[in-house]
Scaffold this active site. Structure first.
Site, PDB file in Angstrom:
ATOM      1  N   HIS A  20      -3.549 -47.106   9.578  1.00  0.00           N
ATOM      2  CA  HIS A  20      -3.635 -48.001   8.420  1.00  0.00           C
ATOM      3  C   HIS A  20      -3.236 -49.414   8.840  1.00  0.00           C
ATOM      4  CE1 HIS A  20      -3.781 -48.247   3.879  1.00  0.00           C
ATOM      5  NE2 HIS A  20      -3.407 -49.467   4.244  1.00  0.00           N
ATOM      6  N   HIS A  31      -5.052 -53.386   8.621  1.00  0.00           N
ATOM      7  CA  HIS A  31      -6.161 -54.227   8.193  1.00  0.00           C
ATOM      8  C   HIS A  31      -6.431 -55.336   9.213  1.00  0.00           C
ATOM      9  CE1 HIS A  31      -6.693 -52.471   4.206  1.00  0.00           C
ATOM     10  NE2 HIS A  31      -5.381 -52.310   4.196  1.00  0.00           N
ATOM     11  N   HIS A  81      -7.938 -46.310  -0.465  1.00  0.00           N
ATOM     12  CA  HIS A  81      -6.574 -46.616  -0.883  1.00  0.00           C
ATOM     13  C   HIS A  81      -6.300 -45.959  -2.236  1.00  0.00           C
ATOM     14  CE1 HIS A  81      -6.753 -49.507   2.288  1.00  0.00           C
ATOM     15  NE2 HIS A  81      -5.685 -50.193   1.926  1.00  0.00           N
ATOM     16  N   GLU A 120      -0.299 -46.493  -4.617  1.00  0.00           N
ATOM     17  CA  GLU A 120       0.801 -47.389  -4.277  1.00  0.00           C
ATOM     18  C   GLU A 120       1.185 -48.186  -5.522  1.00  0.00           C
ATOM     19  OE1 GLU A 120       2.184 -50.506  -0.831  1.00  0.00           O
ATOM     20  OE2 GLU A 120       0.169 -50.775  -1.648  1.00  0.00           O
ATOM     21  N   ASP A 127       0.012 -51.563   7.776  1.00  0.00           N
ATOM     22  CA  ASP A 127      -0.770 -52.195   6.718  1.00  0.00           C
ATOM     23  C   ASP A 127      -1.144 -53.639   7.092  1.00  0.00           C
ATOM     24  OD1 ASP A 127      -2.117 -52.435   4.360  1.00  0.00           O
ATOM     25  OD2 ASP A 127      -0.401 -52.145   3.048  1.00  0.00           O
ATOM     26  N   ASP A 128      -0.275 -54.604   6.793  1.00  0.00           N
ATOM     27  CA  ASP A 128      -0.543 -56.020   7.045  1.00  0.00           C
ATOM     28  C   ASP A 128       0.694 -56.671   7.652  1.00  0.00           C
ATOM     29  OD1 ASP A 128      -3.255 -56.351   5.789  1.00  0.00           O
ATOM     30  OD2 ASP A 128      -2.161 -55.688   4.005  1.00  0.00           O
TER      31      ASP A 128
END
Length: 357
Positions: free
Chosen positions: A13, A15, A199, A202, A280-281
């Site tokens: 995961h 991006h 996704h 969350e 994630d980011d």
């Protein structure tokens, strides 16, 4: 405690734009004369409320970073640096997620954008000793027909080799779009043998996860962490073998949980869920892959044996080949079998001797 950067793992995961190093973003912004928001370059991780206003601020910052990626060279640089950073953290498998429509205007269309990422993934795999696969993701903010177009494009490049497209995702604000309308796009991807990796779970809770499970039939769910709030749903996830890509750093950054200890990682693991920790980011949330394992260790008390099982879970949940999975799983066992540095330190403290070599 063993070095978590040496623990073999898979990163499922991450991006594309969100993987960017801050110095890289600064370089690109300078090249294009773009003035960056201070929040992107101050090395202070985002801490936002879990509201639409919080998401709007996150999206605005993400868009500002994405606006600095304007060429084939920029795209290749991001893939190579993401692979290098993952390899340095013990990742033997990276599945990087990209929405090619964001970069298409600069490289001649969505097809060239995908081909650039694929080619860069192959080159980065060879250069950095890590297998990089590609996930094509549609956005909830766009029309479901756009998602079908991307699913057909993903299907064209589907494969299980290094650098090929291995999955199809659906990202952006979970509160937007009608989940059921994206089902046909996932049908297209599934027929091509791609993993379904939307996704969900969350910003929204168990009801939304149930909808994603029903309408999109996922192999993995990006996040899914709030399944911990519903025992029946969590049992269904476990029974169906759906893996959860849990990203503690972003959960905290987006205000879903106030502290690392509140992320229900232990609940998910104890229920038998297949977990793949992810960053994630990192650009926005300030934590990379090893940091997620450090959270499991320090905030949740995971032992090295338990951390090795988390890493093994991420490898099993990946779309790596059976031979790659076997190799990485063997390396996980070797990591755990190696002497714990703490034992050596204890021996020295007690006046013993330790032989090295």
């Amino acid at each position: 405690m063993r070095d978590l950067a040496l623990l073999p793992k898979a990163h499922l995961h991450l991006h594309f734009t969100g993987s960017m190093r801050v110095p890289t973003l600064v370089d690109m912004a300078a090249a294009y004369g773009v003035r960056l928001p201070e929040a992107l370059i101050d090395n202070d991780p985002l801490r936002l409320p879990p509201t639409e206003r919080g998401w709007f601020r996150f999206q605005r910052l993400y868009d500002a970073a994405r606006a600095c990626v304007r060429s084939e060279a920029d795209m290749r640089r991001l893939v190579h640096e993401a692979a290098a950073d993952d390899a340095a953290e013990g990742s033997g498998r990276l599945e990087i997620q990209v929405d090619p429509t964001s970069y298409a205007p600069f490289v001649g269309g969505i097809t060239p954008a995908v081909e650039i990422v694929i080619d860069a993934a192959r080159a980065a795999s060879a250069e950095h000793g890590i297998e990089v696969g590609v996930i094509i993701a549609a956005s909830r903010m766009k029309h479901p027909l756009d998602a079908r177009t991307l699913a057909r494009l993903a299907a064209r490049y589907a494969g299980d080799g290094v650098g090929e497209v291995v999955g199809f995702g659906l990202s952006n604000d979970e509160r937007r779009g009608d989940t059921s309308q994206f089902g046909p796009a996932f049908d297209i991807a599934r027929r091509a043998g791609l993993a379904a990796v939307p996704h969900g779970g969350e910003l929204l809770g168990p009801d939304h996860i149930s909808e994603v499970m029903r309408e999109l039939v996922p192999d993995r769910i990006g996040h899914g962490v709030r399944a911990a709030e519903d025992e029946r749903l969590l049992r269904e996830i476990v029974d169906r073998g759906v893996a959860l890509e849990v990203n503690p750093g972003s959960n905290i950054g987006l205000g879903v949980y106030g502290e690392a200890s509140e992320v229900p990682l232990r609940t998910l693991v104890d229920a038998g869920a297949e977990i793949a920790l992810g960053a994630d980011d990192p650009l926005l949330f300030g934590t990379r892959l090893v940091d997620q394992y450090e959270i499991a260790r320090t905030a949740h008390g995971f032992t090295d044996a338990e951390l090795s099982r988390l890493a093994a879970s991420s490898i099993r949940a990946s779309r790596a080949s059976s031979s790659t999975k076997a190799r990485l799983l063997a390396d996980v066992d070797a990591w755990l079998a190696a002497p714990d540095p703490a034992d050596a330190f204890g021996a020295l403290s007690a006046g013993g001797t330790v032989t090295i070599g």
